[in-house]
Write a protein that holds these residues in place. Structure first.
Motif, PDB file in Angstrom:
ATOM      1  N   ARG A 297       0.836  -1.208   0.000  1.00  0.00           N
ATOM      2  CA  ARG A 297       0.000   0.000   0.000  1.00  0.00           C
ATOM      3  C   ARG A 297       0.867   1.252   0.000  1.00  0.00           C
ATOM      4  O   ARG A 297       0.592   2.212  -0.739  1.00  0.00           O
ATOM      5  CB  ARG A 297      -0.920  -0.005   1.220  1.00  0.00           C
ATOM      6  N   ASN A 301       0.861   4.211  -2.979  1.00  0.00           N
ATOM      7  CA  ASN A 301       0.594   5.620  -2.722  1.00  0.00           C
ATOM      8  C   ASN A 301       1.807   6.486  -3.026  1.00  0.00           C
ATOM      9  O   ASN A 301       1.668   7.634  -3.459  1.00  0.00           O
ATOM     10  CB  ASN A 301       0.150   5.801  -1.274  1.00  0.00           C
ATOM     11  N   SER A 304       1.977   7.170  -6.805  1.00  0.00           N
ATOM     12  CA  SER A 304       1.002   8.129  -7.337  1.00  0.00           C
ATOM     13  C   SER A 304       1.489   9.555  -7.224  1.00  0.00           C
ATOM     14  O   SER A 304       0.990  10.444  -7.920  1.00  0.00           O
ATOM     15  CB  SER A 304      -0.329   7.991  -6.595  1.00  0.00           C
ATOM     16  N   LYS A 311      -5.341   8.497  -2.171  1.00  0.00           N
ATOM     17  CA  LYS A 311      -4.552   7.378  -1.694  1.00  0.00           C
ATOM     18  C   LYS A 311      -5.414   6.119  -1.617  1.00  0.00           C
ATOM     19  O   LYS A 311      -6.620   6.194  -1.415  1.00  0.00           O
ATOM     20  CB  LYS A 311      -3.959   7.686  -0.316  1.00  0.00           C
ATOM     21  N   VAL A 312      -4.773   4.985  -1.774  1.00  0.00           N
ATOM     22  CA  VAL A 312      -5.455   3.703  -1.649  1.00  0.00           C
ATOM     23  C   VAL A 312      -5.488   3.321  -0.176  1.00  0.00           C
ATOM     24  O   VAL A 312      -4.443   3.287   0.488  1.00  0.00           O
ATOM     25  CB  VAL A 312      -4.743   2.607  -2.472  1.00  0.00           C
ATOM     26  N   ASN A 373     -11.353  -2.020  -9.635  1.00  0.00           N
ATOM     27  CA  ASN A 373     -10.040  -2.242  -9.048  1.00  0.00           C
ATOM     28  C   ASN A 373      -9.988  -1.585  -7.673  1.00  0.00           C
ATOM     29  O   ASN A 373     -10.951  -0.965  -7.221  1.00  0.00           O
ATOM     30  CB  ASN A 373      -8.933  -1.712  -9.960  1.00  0.00           C
ATOM     31  N   GLU A 375      -8.440   1.019  -6.574  1.00  0.00           N
ATOM     32  CA  GLU A 375      -8.587   2.476  -6.577  1.00  0.00           C
ATOM     33  C   GLU A 375     -10.044   2.890  -6.743  1.00  0.00           C
ATOM     34  O   GLU A 375     -10.530   3.798  -6.058  1.00  0.00           O
ATOM     35  CB  GLU A 375      -7.739   3.074  -7.704  1.00  0.00           C
ATOM     36  N   SER A 376     -10.764   2.209  -7.636  1.00  0.00           N
ATOM     37  CA  SER A 376     -12.183   2.524  -7.847  1.00  0.00           C
ATOM     38  C   SER A 376     -13.011   2.175  -6.622  1.00  0.00           C
ATOM     39  O   SER A 376     -13.908   2.940  -6.225  1.00  0.00           O
ATOM     40  CB  SER A 376     -12.695   1.763  -9.076  1.00  0.00           C
ATOM     41  N   ALA A 379     -12.404   4.842  -3.951  1.00  0.00           N
ATOM     42  CA  ALA A 379     -13.094   6.109  -4.217  1.00  0.00           C
ATOM     43  C   ALA A 379     -14.576   6.005  -3.882  1.00  0.00           C
ATOM     44  O   ALA A 379     -15.171   6.934  -3.319  1.00  0.00           O
ATOM     45  CB  ALA A 379     -12.910   6.500  -5.685  1.00  0.00           C
TER      46      ALA A 379
END
Length: 487
Positions: A297, A301, A304, A311-312, A373, A375-376, A379
């Motif tokens: 993780r 981050n 990115s 951030k994930v 995924n 990230e989606s 969010a």
């Protein structure tokens, strides 16, 4: 000729049978457009603005703020196609409504759109309208009705009744002669103040920007109780008399507090009771070394960059691991049709996650999580969490889950045996991730360890399937590269 139509509290979906009026958005005499929100109600699942399917002049409201209405009960009446308001409107049950407000309503002035000339939309859905822009609320004035032939004498002033002491906290009020908003967000705080007759306008909030929190209301309740006890100890014509226990007399027992199981708390109680009574659940658990997951993780981050997007979160990674595990063990993404005595395996994963709010425990649902995924998913979890925090989740966002992820580690606990979110078949619980002694590569080391627990419906699978699911999740936590096979 005007036609007076009655708008009833619609079915807000998911078996809800009643709702509490939180705030009226219109008054008697107002002109409303089709699908304009007219009242904000609170159900056992969410706070909802209810739109009216008719356009016209509001002639009556039914129900005070804070009262509960069953589905199908009248909310308000609207005069559709009126050129002037009805002479004898139905009496309003809401405070602030008056016959004079309704009798003075008429057609809009030239140049304004006439909402009363439109017919109803019929689109009272599950707490939503058609999405058409709502017309600006306005009150019709007598001088706009018709074309006066001669100046009319000034009407006699209308004397409003003196308001009674406020038992139901309002959204705005007068403090020291000045009007201002009452800084209250939580409906739980409003209800608690209403039950104990606490005037929120007299409180100073301890939250951000003066926000009134539950602790502020609890303090006000204690002060009121202490004042009441002091008053009872004071003789009518003399000073306070100190209470002294009589020899051999037992101290009076304190009255037990009774808290109604209503709203979110009542809905949670019903669902958990049904889960316990219908589902033969079992729980298995395992400790996992999450050191590599936390390192992965951090690497994601860091890659990115400072402006590379959100951030994930750890929860998002665990959610992605769950969807991969459910693809391998679809038995746990199912439900049981007790009437047909059938196990129903569901084609998609709608992942619920437990969220604690001021209104109580809610479970927002990430739709089609199997297609997203990390990230989606992260969010969407962030978006739904913010809606949950502000009490704006719709019933549709709180229902339809097929599997639930429960991160009780945020409360600082290691393990739990969670109750399945009926009618789902399983729930994965995640404890806190903390440094512990762990045997790594044959040596004792300090590693980041987490306890995972899986509660499952023993009707849909046996322990071998549940153990395989949990072991796969633990393997992905310990070695995130295992996920590369399914990405």
């Amino acid at each position: 000729m005007a036609q007076v139509l009655e708008f009833k509290l619609p079915d807000l979906g998911e078996g809800l049978t009643e709702a509490e009026i939180v705030r009226w958005l219109v008054e008697v005499g107002d002109v409303v457009a089709i699908d304009q929100p007219v009242v904000e109600v609170e159900t056992a699942k969410a706070m909802v603005e209810v739109p009216c399917p008719y356009g016209g002049v509001v002639t009556a409201r039914f129900g005070e703020e804070g009262s509960e209405l069953p589905v199908g009960a009248p909310l308000l009446t609207v005069a559709v196609g009126a050129t002037e308001a009805p002479a004898s409107p139905a009496p309003s049950a809401a405070p602030g409504s008056s016959a004079s407000g309704a009798s003075s309503a008429g057609a809009p002035a030239a140049g304004e759109s006439s909402a009363g000339s439109e017919s109803g939309s019929g689109n009272v859905l599950v707490g939503y309208g058609t999405g058409a822009p709502a017309a600006r609320r306005r009150r019709i004035r007598p001088e706009r009705v018709g074309t006066p032939a001669a100046p009319a004498p000034a009407p006699a002033p209308v004397v409003e009744p003196e308001p009674e002491p406020v038992a139901v906290p309002a959204v705005a009020g007068e403090v020291n002669g000045q009007q201002g908003p009452v800084a209250v967000v939580s409906p739980l705080v409003r209800r608690l103040a209403r039950q104990h007759e606490i005037d929120l306008r007299r409180l100073t909030g301890s939250g951000p920007d003066g926000l009134i929190l539950r602790a502020d209301v609890d303090s006000a309740i204690r002060r009121a109780e202490e004042a009441a006890r002091a008053q009872t100890r004071t003789a009518p014509d003399g000073p306070a008399v100190a209470e002294a226990p009589t020899a051999g007399a037992a101290a009076p027992a304190a009255a037990a507090e009774r808290i109604p199981l209503r709203g979110v708390r009542g809905a949670v109680a019903d669902k958990l009771s049904r889960s316990r009574s219908e589902i033969p659940d079992a729980t298995c658990w395992v400790d996992a070394d999450a050191t590599e997951l936390m390192a992965a993780r951090a690497a994601m981050n860091a890659a990115s960059g400072p402006s590379g997007g959100p951030k994930v979160s750890v929860l998002a990674l665990l959610a992605r691991i769950c969807t991969a595990a459910l693809a391998r063990y679809p038995e746990l993404n199912s439900t049981v049709d007790t009437a047909a005595r059938e196990i129903v395996r569901l084609p998609g994963v709608h992942l619920g996650f437990a969220a604690q709010t001021e209104r109580g425990l809610v479970v927002p649902v990430v739709r089609d999580a199997h297609t997203r995924n990390a990230e989606s998913i992260g969010a969407e979890i962030a978006r739904l969490t913010e809606l949950a925090r502000t009490g704006k989740l719709s019933p549709a966002q709180l229902t339809g889950g097929t599997f639930t992820l429960n991160n009780y580690g945020v409360f600082g606990v290691d393990g739990s045996t969670p109750i399945i979110n009926h009618p789902e078949a399983a729930m994965l619980g995640v404890g806190r991730i903390m440094p512990k002694p762990w045997v790594h590569n044959g040596e004792l080391a300090v590693r980041q360890v987490v306890q995972l627990s899986l509660t499952f419906d023993h009707r849909v699978c046996d322990g071998g399937t549940a153990g395989g699911f949990l072991r796969y999740v633990a393997d992905c936590v310990e070695q995130p590269a295992v996920l590369l096979r399914t990405l």
